[in-house]
Design a protein around this motif. Structure first.
Motif, PDB file in Angstrom:
ATOM      1  N   LEU A   1       0.831  -1.209   0.000  1.00  0.00           N
ATOM      2  CA  LEU A   1       0.000   0.000   0.000  1.00  0.00           C
ATOM      3  C   LEU A   1       0.865   1.258   0.000  1.00  0.00           C
ATOM      4  O   LEU A   1       0.542   2.251  -0.669  1.00  0.00           O
ATOM      5  CB  LEU A   1      -0.924  -0.002   1.218  1.00  0.00           C
ATOM      6  CG  LEU A   1      -2.072  -1.018   1.206  1.00  0.00           C
ATOM      7  CD1 LEU A   1      -2.824  -0.978   2.525  1.00  0.00           C
ATOM      8  CD2 LEU A   1      -3.022  -0.734   0.044  1.00  0.00           C
ATOM      9  N   CYS A   2       1.958   1.205   0.732  1.00  0.00           N
ATOM     10  CA  CYS A   2       2.865   2.361   0.767  1.00  0.00           C
ATOM     11  C   CYS A   2       3.484   2.587  -0.610  1.00  0.00           C
ATOM     12  O   CYS A   2       3.592   3.723  -1.082  1.00  0.00           O
ATOM     13  CB  CYS A   2       3.952   2.128   1.817  1.00  0.00           C
ATOM     14  SG  CYS A   2       4.857   3.612   2.270  1.00  0.00           S
ATOM     15  N   GLY A   3       3.877   1.495  -1.283  1.00  0.00           N
ATOM     16  CA  GLY A   3       4.419   1.626  -2.629  1.00  0.00           C
ATOM     17  C   GLY A   3       3.397   2.167  -3.613  1.00  0.00           C
ATOM     18  O   GLY A   3       3.722   2.997  -4.479  1.00  0.00           O
ATOM     19  N   ALA A   4       2.144   1.720  -3.499  1.00  0.00           N
ATOM     20  CA  ALA A   4       1.088   2.227  -4.375  1.00  0.00           C
ATOM     21  C   ALA A   4       0.868   3.719  -4.141  1.00  0.00           C
ATOM     22  O   ALA A   4       0.660   4.494  -5.095  1.00  0.00           O
ATOM     23  CB  ALA A   4      -0.202   1.450  -4.142  1.00  0.00           C
ATOM     24  N   GLY A   5       0.898   4.137  -2.880  1.00  0.00           N
ATOM     25  CA  GLY A   5       0.756   5.560  -2.583  1.00  0.00           C
ATOM     26  C   GLY A   5       1.844   6.388  -3.236  1.00  0.00           C
ATOM     27  O   GLY A   5       1.581   7.453  -3.804  1.00  0.00           O
ATOM     28  N   GLN A   6       3.083   5.874  -3.200  1.00  0.00           N
ATOM     29  CA  GLN A   6       4.179   6.605  -3.828  1.00  0.00           C
ATOM     30  C   GLN A   6       4.027   6.665  -5.345  1.00  0.00           C
ATOM     31  O   GLN A   6       4.422   7.644  -5.982  1.00  0.00           O
ATOM     32  CB  GLN A   6       5.514   5.943  -3.473  1.00  0.00           C
ATOM     33  CG  GLN A   6       5.972   6.202  -2.051  1.00  0.00           C
ATOM     34  CD  GLN A   6       6.143   7.689  -1.773  1.00  0.00           C
ATOM     35  OE1 GLN A   6       5.383   8.274  -1.000  1.00  0.00           O
ATOM     36  NE2 GLN A   6       7.119   8.304  -2.400  1.00  0.00           N
ATOM     37  N   ALA A   7       3.446   5.617  -5.940  1.00  0.00           N
ATOM     38  CA  ALA A   7       3.253   5.602  -7.392  1.00  0.00           C
ATOM     39  C   ALA A   7       2.315   6.719  -7.835  1.00  0.00           C
ATOM     40  O   ALA A   7       2.498   7.306  -8.908  1.00  0.00           O
ATOM     41  CB  ALA A   7       2.703   4.247  -7.830  1.00  0.00           C
ATOM     42  N   PHE A   8       1.316   7.019  -7.045  1.00  0.00           N
ATOM     43  CA  PHE A   8       0.407   8.110  -7.378  1.00  0.00           C
ATOM     44  C   PHE A   8       0.982   9.465  -6.960  1.00  0.00           C
ATOM     45  O   PHE A   8       0.694  10.485  -7.586  1.00  0.00           O
ATOM     46  CB  PHE A   8      -0.952   7.893  -6.713  1.00  0.00           C
ATOM     47  CG  PHE A   8      -1.778   6.841  -7.381  1.00  0.00           C
ATOM     48  CD1 PHE A   8      -2.649   7.164  -8.406  1.00  0.00           C
ATOM     49  CD2 PHE A   8      -1.672   5.508  -7.004  1.00  0.00           C
ATOM     50  CE1 PHE A   8      -3.403   6.195  -9.038  1.00  0.00           C
ATOM     51  CE2 PHE A   8      -2.416   4.521  -7.624  1.00  0.00           C
ATOM     52  CZ  PHE A   8      -3.290   4.858  -8.649  1.00  0.00           C
ATOM     53  N   PHE A   9       1.784   9.467  -5.913  1.00  0.00           N
ATOM     54  CA  PHE A   9       2.329  10.723  -5.399  1.00  0.00           C
ATOM     55  C   PHE A   9       3.398  11.310  -6.315  1.00  0.00           C
ATOM     56  O   PHE A   9       3.404  12.519  -6.584  1.00  0.00           O
ATOM     57  CB  PHE A   9       2.920  10.501  -3.997  1.00  0.00           C
ATOM     58  CG  PHE A   9       3.641  11.694  -3.447  1.00  0.00           C
ATOM     59  CD1 PHE A   9       2.952  12.701  -2.806  1.00  0.00           C
ATOM     60  CD2 PHE A   9       5.019  11.817  -3.595  1.00  0.00           C
ATOM     61  CE1 PHE A   9       3.614  13.821  -2.315  1.00  0.00           C
ATOM     62  CE2 PHE A   9       5.689  12.920  -3.106  1.00  0.00           C
ATOM     63  CZ  PHE A   9       4.991  13.923  -2.465  1.00  0.00           C
ATOM     64  N   ASN A  10       4.330  10.488  -6.797  1.00  0.00           N
ATOM     65  CA  ASN A  10       5.505  11.004  -7.488  1.00  0.00           C
ATOM     66  C   ASN A  10       5.176  11.842  -8.726  1.00  0.00           C
ATOM     67  O   ASN A  10       5.712  12.951  -8.879  1.00  0.00           O
ATOM     68  CB  ASN A  10       6.444   9.851  -7.857  1.00  0.00           C
ATOM     69  CG  ASN A  10       7.125   9.248  -6.647  1.00  0.00           C
ATOM     70  OD1 ASN A  10       7.137   9.840  -5.576  1.00  0.00           O
ATOM     71  ND2 ASN A  10       7.682   8.055  -6.799  1.00  0.00           N
ATOM     72  N   PRO A  11       4.321  11.371  -9.654  1.00  0.00           N
ATOM     73  CA  PRO A  11       4.029  12.219 -10.822  1.00  0.00           C
ATOM     74  C   PRO A  11       3.347  13.529 -10.439  1.00  0.00           C
ATOM     75  O   PRO A  11       3.649  14.583 -11.019  1.00  0.00           O
ATOM     76  CB  PRO A  11       3.102  11.333 -11.678  1.00  0.00           C
ATOM     77  CG  PRO A  11       3.356   9.935 -11.216  1.00  0.00           C
ATOM     78  CD  PRO A  11       3.659  10.051  -9.763  1.00  0.00           C
ATOM     79  N   ALA A  12       2.434  13.478  -9.471  1.00  0.00           N
ATOM     80  CA  ALA A  12       1.759  14.706  -9.042  1.00  0.00           C
ATOM     81  C   ALA A  12       2.745  15.668  -8.401  1.00  0.00           C
ATOM     82  O   ALA A  12       2.667  16.892  -8.612  1.00  0.00           O
ATOM     83  CB  ALA A  12       0.636  14.363  -8.055  1.00  0.00           C
ATOM     84  N   ALA A  13       3.689  15.152  -7.629  1.00  0.00           N
ATOM     85  CA  ALA A  13       4.667  16.008  -6.955  1.00  0.00           C
ATOM     86  C   ALA A  13       5.569  16.701  -7.960  1.00  0.00           C
ATOM     87  O   ALA A  13       5.894  17.892  -7.811  1.00  0.00           O
ATOM     88  CB  ALA A  13       5.492  15.180  -5.971  1.00  0.00           C
ATOM     89  N   GLU A  14       6.003  15.974  -8.997  1.00  0.00           N
ATOM     90  CA  GLU A  14       6.867  16.592  -9.996  1.00  0.00           C
ATOM     91  C   GLU A  14       6.140  17.719 -10.723  1.00  0.00           C
ATOM     92  O   GLU A  14       6.702  18.792 -10.964  1.00  0.00           O
ATOM     93  CB  GLU A  14       7.344  15.529 -10.984  1.00  0.00           C
ATOM     94  CG  GLU A  14       8.319  14.529 -10.377  1.00  0.00           C
ATOM     95  CD  GLU A  14       8.723  13.463 -11.370  1.00  0.00           C
ATOM     96  OE1 GLU A  14       8.304  13.554 -12.543  1.00  0.00           O
ATOM     97  OE2 GLU A  14       9.464  12.543 -10.981  1.00  0.00           O
TER      98      GLU A  14
END
Length: 277
Positions: A121-134
């Motif tokens: 779940l933590c990895g999935a959260g990062q997958a959605f977070f990273n593109p939005a953060a950039e």
């Protein structure tokens, strides 16, 4: 009487470091401090529960696989939903998953499947977070100072990674991996709160595209049509896999068996981070 020369000068924030940039940088520092300690803590939590090297590898893979699988989807979602909403939601998911992981480690005997699920779940959260953060960082700086702003942002992230690894290793040795995971959950909550205050009034609403699947197909064609791009992606996939195996599995095992525990491995990762900077 105090002379004018003795009066301390107020440090002035650069013009390019606006409110959004400061909030994004502060949130990134907080999350990197917590995450790099938690990466060490998850490995030692598995070992503490009686797991072996294979179990450590399974938990590490459970984090990486969703990150790879959902990264493209996360980018498509970030093109449709306000990016700061995606970032806050991802931080909330990571907070809950890391908090539950911490509770399992602190209160009982965590099972391998439970640790894999929560890490996934933590990895999935990062997958959605990273593109939005950039995308959000790109919208916070522009003009001639953009390169300087990005450089400072990356340096701050690397510095936090160094400190997080060293501090995380020391805390694991002192109080155990469960508390380090709990600190990471609090860090995600605090960073999510900072990102909730981002000012998005200057960002224009994006026009809807031709559908998520159509965008994914178009993106895939753009990548495979550029040999220099897909060859670099393939190369770094191998590099990241090798380095990730050393950092997430082999290093903690050697530290546990030969070096005395988590603290030396935290210092080793911090030294690696210094070299990266």
């Amino acid at each position: 009487m105090t002379s004018p020369a003795a009066v301390p000068r107020r440090v002035r924030r650069p013009d390019w470091a606006g409110r959004n940039y400061v909030l994004l940088t502060a949130a990134a520092i907080v999350t990197n401090l917590g995450t790099h300690g938690a990466l060490i803590a998850s490995a030692f939590a598995v070992l503490q529960s009686g797991g072996d090297g294979g179990d450590v590898g399974m938990v590490a893979a459970a984090r990486t696989l969703p990150l790879v699988l959902f990264l493209l989807i996360g980018g498509a979602v970030a093109d449709r939903i306000p990016r700061h909403h995606v970032m806050v939601a991802a931080n909330a998911l990571n907070c809950v998953s890391q908090g539950a992981f911490a509770v399992l480690v602190l209160t009982g005997d965590p099972k391998l499947w439970q640790m894999m699920l929560l890490t996934g779940l933590c990895g999935a959260g990062q997958a959605f977070f990273n593109p939005a953060a950039e995308g959000m960082l790109l919208s916070s700086v522009s003009g001639e100072q953009a390169n300087r702003a990005f450089a400072l942002f990356r340096m701050a992230m690397h510095g936090a990674s160094i400190g997080g690894a060293a501090l995380g290793g020391a805390l694991i040795a002192a109080v155990g991996p469960g508390w380090v995971l709990a600190v990471d959950a609090v860090a995600f909550a605090f960073a999510g709160a900072l990102r909730a205050f981002l000012d998005v009034s200057h960002i224009r609403p994006r026009q809807p595209g031709g559908g998520m699947l159509a965008d994914l197909r178009e993106g895939w064609r753009e990548v495979v049509g550029r040999p220099w791009l897909w060859s670099i992606v393939a190369q770094f996939s191998v590099v990241v896999a090798v380095v990730g195996a050393a950092e997430a599995v082999y290093g903690p095992l050697v530290a546990q068996d030969e070096l005395g525990g988590a603290a030396p491995w935290g210092l080793a990762l911090a030294a690696f981070g210094v070299g990266t900077v």
